[in-house]
Design a protein around this motif. Structure first.
Motif, PDB file in Angstrom:
ATOM      1  N   ILE A 175       0.561  -1.189   0.020  1.00 30.35           N
ATOM      2  CA  ILE A 175       0.025  -0.008  -0.012  1.00 30.35           C
ATOM      3  C   ILE A 175       0.807   1.395  -0.070  1.00 30.35           C
ATOM      4  CG2 ILE A 175      -0.338   0.111   2.676  1.00 30.35           C
ATOM      5  CD1 ILE A 175      -3.329   1.071   1.938  1.00 30.35           C
ATOM      6  N   VAL A 176       2.080   1.244   0.570  1.00 29.48           N
ATOM      7  CA  VAL A 176       2.808   2.360   0.337  1.00 29.48           C
ATOM      8  C   VAL A 176       4.006   2.071  -0.670  1.00 29.48           C
ATOM      9  CG1 VAL A 176       4.820   3.637   1.751  1.00 29.48           C
ATOM     10  CG2 VAL A 176       2.727   2.827   3.025  1.00 29.48           C
ATOM     11  N   LYS A 177       3.988   3.036  -1.753  1.00 30.24           N
ATOM     12  CA  LYS A 177       4.643   3.004  -2.960  1.00 30.24           C
ATOM     13  C   LYS A 177       6.246   3.419  -2.758  1.00 30.24           C
ATOM     14  CE  LYS A 177       0.922   1.330  -5.055  1.00 30.24           C
ATOM     15  NZ  LYS A 177       0.299   1.018  -3.566  1.00 30.24           N
ATOM     16  N   SER A 178       7.090   2.735  -3.473  1.00 28.79           N
ATOM     17  CA  SER A 178       8.625   3.239  -3.335  1.00 28.79           C
ATOM     18  C   SER A 178       8.687   4.206  -4.366  1.00 28.79           C
ATOM     19  CB  SER A 178       9.495   2.013  -3.871  1.00 28.79           C
ATOM     20  OG  SER A 178       9.183   1.888  -5.154  1.00 28.79           O
ATOM     21  N   ASP A 179       9.867   4.893  -4.537  1.00 32.88           N
ATOM     22  CA  ASP A 179       9.988   6.061  -5.560  1.00 32.88           C
ATOM     23  C   ASP A 179       9.926   5.519  -6.808  1.00 32.88           C
ATOM     24  OD1 ASP A 179      10.351   7.688  -3.527  1.00 32.88           O
ATOM     25  OD2 ASP A 179      12.603   7.651  -3.670  1.00 32.88           O
ATOM     26  N   ALA A 180      10.535   4.154  -7.062  1.00 32.06           N
ATOM     27  CA  ALA A 180      10.320   3.770  -8.380  1.00 32.06           C
ATOM     28  C   ALA A 180       8.788   3.309  -8.809  1.00 32.06           C
ATOM     29  CB  ALA A 180      11.123   2.410  -8.451  1.00 32.06           C
ATOM     30  N   GLU A 181       7.900   2.924  -7.986  1.00 32.69           N
ATOM     31  CA  GLU A 181       6.628   2.658  -8.336  1.00 32.69           C
ATOM     32  C   GLU A 181       6.044   4.011  -8.673  1.00 32.69           C
ATOM     33  OE1 GLU A 181       4.854  -0.932  -5.877  1.00 32.69           O
ATOM     34  OE2 GLU A 181       6.080   0.434  -4.546  1.00 32.69           O
ATOM     35  N   ILE A 182       6.296   5.068  -7.762  1.00 32.83           N
ATOM     36  CA  ILE A 182       5.659   6.377  -8.039  1.00 32.83           C
ATOM     37  C   ILE A 182       5.917   6.978  -9.332  1.00 32.83           C
ATOM     38  CG2 ILE A 182       5.371   8.672  -7.225  1.00 32.83           C
ATOM     39  CD1 ILE A 182       5.799   7.476  -4.374  1.00 32.83           C
ATOM     40  N   SER A 199       6.566   4.997 -11.911  1.00 33.80           N
ATOM     41  CA  SER A 199       5.581   4.472 -13.163  1.00 33.80           C
ATOM     42  C   SER A 199       4.259   4.755 -12.798  1.00 33.80           C
ATOM     43  CB  SER A 199       5.900   2.823 -12.674  1.00 33.80           C
ATOM     44  OG  SER A 199       7.086   2.299 -13.087  1.00 33.80           O
ATOM     45  N   LEU A 200       3.788   5.213 -11.662  1.00 31.06           N
ATOM     46  CA  LEU A 200       2.370   5.746 -11.954  1.00 31.06           C
ATOM     47  C   LEU A 200       2.312   7.193 -12.464  1.00 31.06           C
ATOM     48  CD1 LEU A 200       1.553   4.566  -8.310  1.00 31.06           C
ATOM     49  CD2 LEU A 200       0.143   4.047 -10.131  1.00 31.06           C
ATOM     50  N   ARG A 201       3.225   7.890 -12.354  1.00 33.33           N
ATOM     51  CA  ARG A 201       3.190   9.216 -13.065  1.00 33.33           C
ATOM     52  C   ARG A 201       3.344   8.923 -14.657  1.00 33.33           C
ATOM     53  NH1 ARG A 201       3.742  13.366  -9.576  1.00 33.33           N
ATOM     54  NH2 ARG A 201       4.850  13.424  -7.564  1.00 33.33           N
ATOM     55  N   GLU A 202       4.048   7.958 -14.935  1.00 26.96           N
ATOM     56  CA  GLU A 202       4.234   7.792 -16.567  1.00 26.96           C
ATOM     57  C   GLU A 202       2.745   7.205 -16.896  1.00 26.96           C
ATOM     58  OE1 GLU A 202       6.506   7.933 -19.015  1.00 26.96           O
ATOM     59  OE2 GLU A 202       6.900   9.423 -17.676  1.00 26.96           O
ATOM     60  N   SER A 203       2.029   6.272 -15.904  1.00 29.27           N
ATOM     61  CA  SER A 203       0.744   6.068 -16.395  1.00 29.27           C
ATOM     62  C   SER A 203      -0.282   7.282 -16.522  1.00 29.27           C
ATOM     63  CB  SER A 203       0.483   4.828 -15.276  1.00 29.27           C
ATOM     64  OG  SER A 203      -1.050   4.647 -15.604  1.00 29.27           O
ATOM     65  N   ALA A 204       0.095   8.087 -15.460  1.00 31.88           N
ATOM     66  CA  ALA A 204      -0.935   9.286 -15.265  1.00 31.88           C
ATOM     67  C   ALA A 204      -0.797  10.208 -16.883  1.00 31.88           C
ATOM     68  CB  ALA A 204      -0.708   9.821 -14.361  1.00 31.88           C
ATOM     69  N   ALA A 255      -1.229   1.273 -18.691  1.00 24.04           N
ATOM     70  CA  ALA A 255      -0.174   0.776 -17.762  1.00 24.04           C
ATOM     71  C   ALA A 255       1.146   0.939 -18.265  1.00 24.04           C
ATOM     72  CB  ALA A 255      -0.369  -0.958 -17.882  1.00 24.04           C
ATOM     73  N   TRP A 256       1.953   0.979 -17.146  1.00 23.83           N
ATOM     74  CA  TRP A 256       3.256   1.356 -17.130  1.00 23.83           C
ATOM     75  C   TRP A 256       4.008   0.608 -16.558  1.00 23.83           C
ATOM     76  CZ3 TRP A 256       6.225   4.260 -20.915  1.00 23.83           C
ATOM     77  CH2 TRP A 256       7.576   4.437 -20.457  1.00 23.83           C
ATOM     78  N   HIS A 257       4.795  -0.307 -16.800  1.00 22.14           N
ATOM     79  CA  HIS A 257       5.459  -1.491 -16.059  1.00 22.14           C
ATOM     80  C   HIS A 257       4.170  -2.349 -14.858  1.00 22.14           C
ATOM     81  CE1 HIS A 257       9.191  -0.973 -17.470  1.00 22.14           C
ATOM     82  NE2 HIS A 257       9.475   0.148 -17.065  1.00 22.14           N
ATOM     83  N   ARG A 258       3.128  -2.289 -15.454  1.00 25.09           N
ATOM     84  CA  ARG A 258       2.002  -2.888 -14.964  1.00 25.09           C
ATOM     85  C   ARG A 258       1.215  -1.965 -14.049  1.00 25.09           C
ATOM     86  NH1 ARG A 258       0.088  -4.527 -18.382  1.00 25.09           N
ATOM     87  NH2 ARG A 258      -1.643  -5.064 -16.831  1.00 25.09           N
ATOM     88  N   TYR A 259       1.911  -0.638 -13.971  1.00 24.01           N
ATOM     89  CA  TYR A 259       1.098   0.337 -12.911  1.00 24.01           C
ATOM     90  C   TYR A 259       0.087   1.137 -13.630  1.00 24.01           C
ATOM     91  CZ  TYR A 259       4.576  -1.089  -9.277  1.00 24.01           C
ATOM     92  OH  TYR A 259       5.129  -1.766  -8.492  1.00 24.01           O
ATOM     93  N   THR A 260      -0.981   1.268 -12.748  1.00 16.80           N
ATOM     94  CA  THR A 260      -1.829   2.133 -13.669  1.00 16.80           C
ATOM     95  C   THR A 260      -2.419   3.277 -12.618  1.00 16.80           C
ATOM     96  OG1 THR A 260      -2.988   0.398 -14.666  1.00 16.80           O
ATOM     97  CG2 THR A 260      -4.502   1.989 -14.347  1.00 16.80           C
ATOM     98  N   ALA A 261      -2.582   4.470 -13.414  1.00 22.80           N
ATOM     99  CA  ALA A 261      -3.184   5.789 -12.705  1.00 22.80           C
ATOM    100  C   ALA A 261      -4.385   5.964 -13.409  1.00 22.80           C
ATOM    101  CB  ALA A 261      -2.129   6.975 -12.740  1.00 22.80           C
ATOM    102  N   PRO A 262      -5.551   5.786 -13.073  1.00 23.36           N
ATOM    103  CA  PRO A 262      -6.815   5.988 -13.796  1.00 23.36           C
ATOM    104  C   PRO A 262      -7.221   7.534 -13.707  1.00 23.36           C
ATOM    105  CG  PRO A 262      -6.988   4.296 -12.142  1.00 23.36           C
ATOM    106  CD  PRO A 262      -5.801   4.994 -11.829  1.00 23.36           C
ATOM    107  N   MET A 263      -8.165   7.809 -14.605  1.00 22.31           N
ATOM    108  CA  MET A 263      -8.964   9.149 -14.684  1.00 22.31           C
ATOM    109  C   MET A 263     -10.114   8.857 -15.345  1.00 22.31           C
ATOM    110  SD  MET A 263      -7.312  12.918 -15.309  1.00 22.31           S
ATOM    111  CE  MET A 263      -7.780  12.867 -17.188  1.00 22.31           C
ATOM    112  N   MET A 264     -10.968   9.671 -14.770  1.00 22.08           N
ATOM    113  CA  MET A 264     -12.591   9.578 -15.472  1.00 22.08           C
ATOM    114  C   MET A 264     -13.018  10.997 -15.837  1.00 22.08           C
ATOM    115  SD  MET A 264     -14.815   8.101 -12.446  1.00 22.08           S
ATOM    116  CE  MET A 264     -14.987   6.404 -12.084  1.00 22.08           C
ATOM    117  N   VAL A 304      -4.466   2.109  -6.030  1.00 22.20           N
ATOM    118  CA  VAL A 304      -3.870   1.693  -7.356  1.00 22.20           C
ATOM    119  C   VAL A 304      -2.668   1.440  -7.276  1.00 22.20           C
ATOM    120  CG1 VAL A 304      -5.867   2.454  -8.755  1.00 22.20           C
ATOM    121  CG2 VAL A 304      -3.749   3.867  -8.072  1.00 22.20           C
ATOM    122  N   GLY A 305      -1.906   0.708  -8.041  1.00 18.56           N
ATOM    123  CA  GLY A 305      -0.523   0.105  -8.235  1.00 18.56           C
ATOM    124  C   GLY A 305      -0.211  -0.777  -9.290  1.00 18.56           C
ATOM    125  N   ALA A 306       0.370  -1.652  -9.115  1.00 19.75           N
ATOM    126  CA  ALA A 306       0.570  -2.916 -10.240  1.00 19.75           C
ATOM    127  C   ALA A 306      -0.321  -3.655 -10.245  1.00 19.75           C
ATOM    128  CB  ALA A 306       2.060  -3.396 -10.113  1.00 19.75           C
TER     129      ALA A 306
END
Length: 393
Positions: A162-169, A171-176, A252-261, A326-328
């Motif tokens: 539930i707490v993301k590492s810098d590398a995960e964050i 990836s989430l920014r790239e997904s966004a 999806a970026w390295h399986r990480y997803t930042a969704p938006m409606m 959200v995450g991977a």
């Protein structure tokens, strides 16, 4: 060449070349899991959720309907995959011990698991509530290992994830970023006379062109009355003038997803009622952005959001969940499941948590309007990592 020979050939050529994380990152994750196992008195974990396995190894595939397992002990790590998944296991992971079984021979999974779990293990932690743990596999293991206790691990891995590492964050920014590209293309395609499939096609093309991998959920596009029904998707429906068109994308970026409606109205000015509901979505999201900060409980933020929703509460349907982590993830969903902003949630926000705020308000039989952000919890509060334009036009 059988799958064992295939494993050896790939291992010498492409071992781990597509693993998305450096060895140190994965070693730190594994160390945290083993520390929690020791504190909670689990001799082993039997993991079957593809996203949990990815988190600890990098294992990634689009085929998630087959049995795959990861056995974690204090001394060992065993990845078990079917013959058709030996390629991804070699290319995306660096796990030293990978055991294969014939895709068509599910009974072959038992003996390697028994051997891995019988090595002085008294208690095995399982995710008893996840659909990836096959009843037949678990019951057969229990029958063969009468002295071993199989206990629900209480979401042990999810509590860590539930707490993301810098590398995960990152990836989430790239997904966004990619998600926004897809939504811009989809919005540009909205006009009376096109179909929801036409809009979804434009959005999907843009997502893939911008770099998205295969997605955990395909782009969601619904129009008119169908937008009032939760979890519909495109179905060759013609967009009419004045229809609200609901869009929900997640690359999806390295399986990480930042969704938006987003919701836009086709070819006409939004009605006053549509603006009122859209303003309600914005009011709820703004309230959450102000409420979400370290030390606040999920329940407290949900209560604040409920008050913001109250003027519309008797008129619109809302799911009751103001945010989910959200995450991977892998199909069929990008919902991580490690935390929900909803009533009764006693967990506190911590820096590094990432939530999608899925605020969609539906008037049954008429239409629905949804607008959302994906947010990162920081030391100072909530930071949107998506960039919703918050317009209906």
């Amino acid at each position: 060449m059988d799958f064992n020979a295939y494993q050896k050939a790939l291992s010498s050529q492409l071992r781990g070349v597509e693993c998305p994380f450096p060895e140190q990152e994965l070693a730190e994750r594994l160390a945290r899991v083993r520390d929690r196992m020791a504190r909670e008195d689990f001799g082993a974990l039997l993991l079957t959720d593809p996203s949990d396995i990815f988190y600890l190894t990098g294992y990634s595939t689009f085929e998630v309907s087959v049995h795959v397992a990861l056995v974690v002990t204090q001394e060992d790590l065993l990845l078990q995959v079917p013959s058709i998944e030996m390629g991804p296991a070699m290319v995306t992971t660096r796990v030293a011990r990978v055991s294969g079984y014939r895709w068509e021979g599910i009974g072959e999974v038992l003996e390697p698991l028994v051997q891995a779990l019988n090595d002085g293990v008294e208690t095995v932690g399982i995710d008893a509530w996840h659909g990836s743990l096959r009843h037949g596999v678990l019951e057969s293991l229990k029958a063969r290992m009468a002295s071993v206790r199989f206990l629900n691990n209480g979401g042990l891995l999810k509590q860590i994830r539930i707490v993301k590492s810098d590398a995960e964050i990152r990836s989430l920014r790239e997904s966004a970023r990619i998600t926004a590209e897809g939504l811009r293309a989809a919005v540009a395609a909205v006009q009376p006379g096109v179909t929801d499939n036409d809009i979804a096609a434009e959005g999907a093309r843009a997502l893939l062109e911008a770099g998205s991998e295969f997605m955990s959920m395909q782009p969601i596009v619904v129009t008119g009355r169908r937008s009032s029904v939760i979890h519909c998707n495109h179905k060759r429906t013609v967009v009419q003038e004045g229809d609200p068109v609901f869009l929900e994308f997640g690359s999806a970026w390295h399986r990480y997803t930042a969704p938006m409606m987003q919701t836009v109205v086709a070819g006409a000015e939004p009605s006053s009622e549509m603006r009122k509901v859209h303003d309600g979505c914005r009011r709820v999201v703004d309230t959450l952005l102000a409420s979400v900060r370290p030390g606040v409980t999920f329940d407290q933020a949900a209560q604040d959001a409920e008050r913001a929703l109250q003027p519309l509460a008797g008129k619109v349907f809302f799911s009751g969940v103001f945010g989910y982590t959200v995450g991977a993830q892998f199909p069929p969903s990008w919902v991580e499941g490690s935390g929900f902003i909803a009533r009764g949630g006693n967990m506190e926000f911590r820096p590094g948590m990432v939530f999608h705020l899925p605020i969609c308000l539906r008037i049954p039989g008429q239409w629905g309007i949804g607008c959302s952000e994906t947010i990162l919890v920081t030391e100072d509060g909530a930071e949107p990592i998506t960039d919703n334009p918050w317009t209906l036009g």
